[in-house]
Enzyme design. Sequence first.
Site, PDB file in Angstrom:
ATOM      1  N   ASP A   9      70.634  58.912  15.521  1.00  0.00           N
ATOM      2  CA  ASP A   9      70.018  59.549  14.355  1.00  0.00           C
ATOM      3  C   ASP A   9      68.526  59.217  14.307  1.00  0.00           C
ATOM      4  OD1 ASP A   9      69.338  60.288  11.557  1.00  0.00           O
ATOM      5  OD2 ASP A   9      71.493  60.607  11.432  1.00  0.00           O
ATOM      6  N   SER A  60      69.222  64.937   7.728  1.00  0.00           N
ATOM      7  CA  SER A  60      70.362  64.809   8.649  1.00  0.00           C
ATOM      8  C   SER A  60      71.486  65.770   8.307  1.00  0.00           C
ATOM      9  CB  SER A  60      70.906  63.382   8.626  1.00  0.00           C
ATOM     10  OG  SER A  60      69.909  62.487   9.030  1.00  0.00           O
ATOM     11  N   ASP A  74      78.232  59.526   4.938  1.00  0.00           N
ATOM     12  CA  ASP A  74      76.847  59.921   5.211  1.00  0.00           C
ATOM     13  C   ASP A  74      76.833  61.246   5.994  1.00  0.00           C
ATOM     14  OD1 ASP A  74      74.115  59.666   5.042  1.00  0.00           O
ATOM     15  OD2 ASP A  74      73.941  58.152   6.614  1.00  0.00           O
ATOM     16  N   THR A 114      75.659  62.696   8.829  1.00  0.00           N
ATOM     17  CA  THR A 114      75.993  62.980  10.233  1.00  0.00           C
ATOM     18  C   THR A 114      77.496  62.896  10.497  1.00  0.00           C
ATOM     19  OG1 THR A 114      73.802  62.179  10.793  1.00  0.00           O
ATOM     20  CG2 THR A 114      75.337  62.470  12.618  1.00  0.00           C
ATOM     21  N   ASP A 160      67.727  55.695  12.672  1.00  0.00           N
ATOM     22  CA  ASP A 160      67.059  56.400  11.572  1.00  0.00           C
ATOM     23  C   ASP A 160      66.851  55.490  10.362  1.00  0.00           C
ATOM     24  OD1 ASP A 160      66.383  58.996  10.036  1.00  0.00           O
ATOM     25  OD2 ASP A 160      68.025  58.136   8.867  1.00  0.00           O
ATOM     26  N   HIS A 220      63.214  54.523   8.806  1.00  0.00           N
ATOM     27  CA  HIS A 220      62.800  54.855   7.435  1.00  0.00           C
ATOM     28  C   HIS A 220      62.092  53.676   6.767  1.00  0.00           C
ATOM     29  CE1 HIS A 220      64.068  58.904   6.601  1.00  0.00           C
ATOM     30  NE2 HIS A 220      65.286  58.685   7.048  1.00  0.00           N
ATOM     31  N   ASP A 238      69.359  64.146  15.849  1.00  0.00           N
ATOM     32  CA  ASP A 238      69.357  65.249  14.897  1.00  0.00           C
ATOM     33  C   ASP A 238      67.943  65.627  14.475  1.00  0.00           C
ATOM     34  OD1 ASP A 238      69.120  62.783  13.680  1.00  0.00           O
ATOM     35  OD2 ASP A 238      70.373  63.296  11.962  1.00  0.00           O
ATOM     36  N   HIS A 239      66.991  64.723  14.672  1.00  0.00           N
ATOM     37  CA  HIS A 239      65.593  64.961  14.319  1.00  0.00           C
ATOM     38  C   HIS A 239      64.804  63.748  14.768  1.00  0.00           C
ATOM     39  CE1 HIS A 239      66.118  61.969  11.235  1.00  0.00           C
ATOM     40  NE2 HIS A 239      67.233  62.585  10.909  1.00  0.00           N
TER      41      HIS A 239
HETATM   42 ZN   LIG Z   1      69.171  62.027  10.683  1.00  0.00          ZN
END
Ligand SMILES: [Zn+2]
Length: 673
Positions: free
Chosen positions: A181, A230, A289, A291, A451, A455, A496-497
Amino acid sequence: MKFSLAPSASMAGLLLALGYITPAVAQTFQRLGTCPQLGCIFPPTEAEFIAGGHFDIRLEVHAPANGSEAFNNGVPDENFKLTLDNGKGYSADVTSFFQIKDSPIEKWNFTYYEDLFARDAKTPTVVNVASKAYRNLTLYEPGQYQLKLSYYDTQQTLANWTVHEPAKKRCAKNVILFIGDGMPQSAITAARLIGHKQINGKYQSRMQLDNMDNVGLQMTHSIDSFIVDSANSATALYTGHKSTVNAISVYADSSPNPFDDPRVETIAELFQNQIGGPVGIVSTAFVADATPITLATHTRDRDLYAPLINQMLNGQTNFSWVDWKGPDVLFGGGAEQFKPGSGSPNKTNYYNAFADQGYQIVNDNTALQAADASKRTLGIFSTSNMAKWLDRHVYTDNLKNGTVSPLVNDTSPTYDQPGLAQMTLKAIDILKARDTENKGFFMMSEAASIDKMFHVLDYERALGELLELDDTVRQTIEHLEKIGELDETLIIVTADHGHGFDVFGSSDTKYLKMATTDRIKREAIGTYQNSGHSEYQVAPGSRPENQTVVTGPQGPNFPVQWDPRYALAAGFAAHPDVRETYSTDTRGPRVPATNSTSARNDYVASPSDQPQGFVINGTIPVSNSQGVHSLTDIPVFTKGPGSDKFKGVYDSTQIFFKMVEVLGLGTTKHVGK
Ligand SMILES: [Zn+2]
Ligand SMILES: *[C@@H]1O[C@H](CO)[C@@H](O)[C@H](O)[C@H]1NC(C)=O
Ligand SMILES: *[C@@H]1O[C@H](CO)[C@@H](O)[C@H](O)[C@H]1NC(C)=O
Ligand SMILES: *[C@@H]1O[C@H](CO)[C@@H](O)[C@H](O)[C@H]1NC(C)=O
Ligand SMILES: *[C@@H]1O[C@H](CO)[C@@H](O)[C@H](O)[C@H]1NC(C)=O
Ligand SMILES: *[C@@H]1O[C@H](CO)[C@@H](O)[C@H](O)[C@H]1NC(C)=O
Ligand SMILES: *[C@@H]1O[C@H](CO)[C@@H](O)[C@H](O)[C@H]1NC(C)=O
Ligand SMILES: *[C@@H]1O[C@H](CO)[C@@H](O)[C@H](O)[C@H]1NC(C)=O
Ligand SMILES: *[C@@H]1O[C@H](CO)[C@@H](O)[C@H](O)[C@H]1NC(C)=O
Ligand SMILES: *[C@@H]1O[C@H](CO)[C@@H](O)[C@H](O)[C@H]1NC(C)=O
Ligand SMILES: *[C@@H]1O[C@H](CO)[C@@H](O)[C@H](O)[C@H]1NC(C)=O
Ligand SMILES: *[C@@H]1O[C@H](CO)[C@@H](O)[C@H](O)[C@H]1NC(C)=O
């Protein structure tokens, strides 16, 4: 991280005083992202389907009551009509086309701000809506379809849909999709640098990701914003449909009910429905969550954790939809959705709800390893997100302050958590054991905290999670080989990004911490030739010229030390105010910014985070406490049968269609009515 669609005003007074006039074109806020006209068709134009897949249609007609688009005195047309044309000479009204009954008119209103000035002035635009929805539809015939929604007598919204032909031949028995992620290539490059030793610029070992059969690139932008979260990125990967921030395997409509949005079928639902093989879901996040949960649930609002856990178990009940029998494996954190209390469905003990449907429940690594591989298994190993690799392996004292026990009535810290590799390998054993008819299995395994740690700008923890993912892929390949499944398994590793992360040099953390002013502290950043070697491969107490190969307590393919004097100087494109020494946080995951005022969200660099560092002012609204995602294209690494289909540069939605092709999913056969 959560996302709000309309961040609260913080500069309202100032901007109001400037007296700006609201422009007509919406950008920051949109009436409805996928619907620039007053009539909306969902799925909208450009949608792609696999023949035999399921979806809902939602039609909306908007009548803005005020604002720049005010129309028809705010009264929406209720006599709208949708026709479909199959491009082969057959055209009919939606009810004839699908041979279904008409649906009742639904009516509601919603408000939105046309821009930031309207937000500051608190003058929302009111929109009245008339709508109909048609559920659980299928198109069996491949080709180009044209849709026409007619409304307000003379207005039309058009849509072109493409229905893809199923592959003639299935080429992989199993698919394992790994998602790192928020993992951009720049993070993989940084992980390689700290996890692998070089001699005179030549790596002596490499990442497993460096050694896959093929690599491609996917574009992650969403349907109505170029930065994804996500949820909508998982929707693209799992359903082949781009969606909206916070939306899970639906197109976001404008209705107040977050569970009535038009759905699209996921790869897991298709696999279970059409092939009937076992499905596994593994994540280091809480399992509700985005994903993990997007694989088999549908909602416009990803934050509705309790109902989503219920959907994961029981499927969709309110509107007709394909059957979902529940996953064969569901592993991760998030005990707060299972322990009886405000977070669990109906506030009940949801371990019991799973057990009632035949799941064995495991709550620590010892029980996981001992679990009966023939049973459907729910493994919940902590509250919230699971502990990070760095704290499980290096700074183990932090576990005492970390996530608490998944057990009911137990709030003690949890130590015996499995890692991603342990969960993934056990999941493979269960999926194989349950695949009694040799139909193959589908699994998604997520390294979620790459991820989560990006963050909070905790670069070392993010890279630890990434190296754990790489190690998991390596162990998965070895394990599949051992159990005789490697040749028939397609392995995909992607994200995913991205996050706007990169390394730009090194930091002499000793000099930086001792310097007295921010401007002198910045002398500690070594760029170009002063960036030197990676000290993460140099054992504590030794110097760079010491060429002895040392393996730390973490084994090969990881740093031999995590807190060197000469650390990576790494930065983020989008972050709150932060203070940096670029040292590893030995006390646990970082909290980079804190709320400075009790009057509103206003985040400043946290006084207790890297207190000897220099301040870097933020680049995003001060209401953000964390960094945010970025636009970069994402690598797709593949190995196994069908992997060559993933070469090239393509849209994120094509990952779904490529998986569908490899698995031979989709059908042109219309059985039943
Ligand atoms: Zn994500
Ligand atoms: C919106 O709908 C609600 C009922 O659903 C109604 O009470 C309210 O007056 C409506 N608002 C406007 C501005 O029409
Ligand atoms: C639209 O009408 C509502 C009241 O129905 C009002 O609160 C709002 O400020 C108006 N918006 C604009 C853009 O005039
Ligand atoms: C649908 O496709 C046709 C033919 O390519 C094109 O002319 C038309 O603009 C498309 N319509 C929409 C709504 O994209
Ligand atoms: C399903 O419908 C019931 C009754 O209308 C409602 O209470 C419930 O919230 C709905 N559930 C979902 C998930 O939409
Ligand atoms: C949804 O459609 C499929 C056929 O495509 C059908 O088998 C199934 O029963 C439908 N589900 C419901 C709940 O009607
Ligand atoms: C509450 O439990 C019932 C079954 O007893 C289920 O149908 C319903 O969806 C549950 N609600 C939620 C929010 O999970
Ligand atoms: C948890 O504690 C409550 C209240 O003391 C008790 O009723 C319940 O049986 C306990 N549950 C478990 C699983 O121990
Ligand atoms: C080189 O590394 C080894 C292993 O850590 C250590 O025992 C030795 O003292 C080091 N030598 C120097 C000169 O730092
Ligand atoms: C962990 O918790 C203990 C007591 O709850 C506290 O004394 C200690 O400072 C905490 N450590 C960290 C790193 O937060
Ligand atoms: C920051 O303070 C404001 C005002 O008390 C509060 O509304 C907001 O929730 C706080 N933010 C956080 C994340 O605590
Ligand atoms: C950060 O921004 C504040 C104003 O918000 C300014 O006073 C300060 O000088 C800035 N600091 C740096 C390091 O740019």
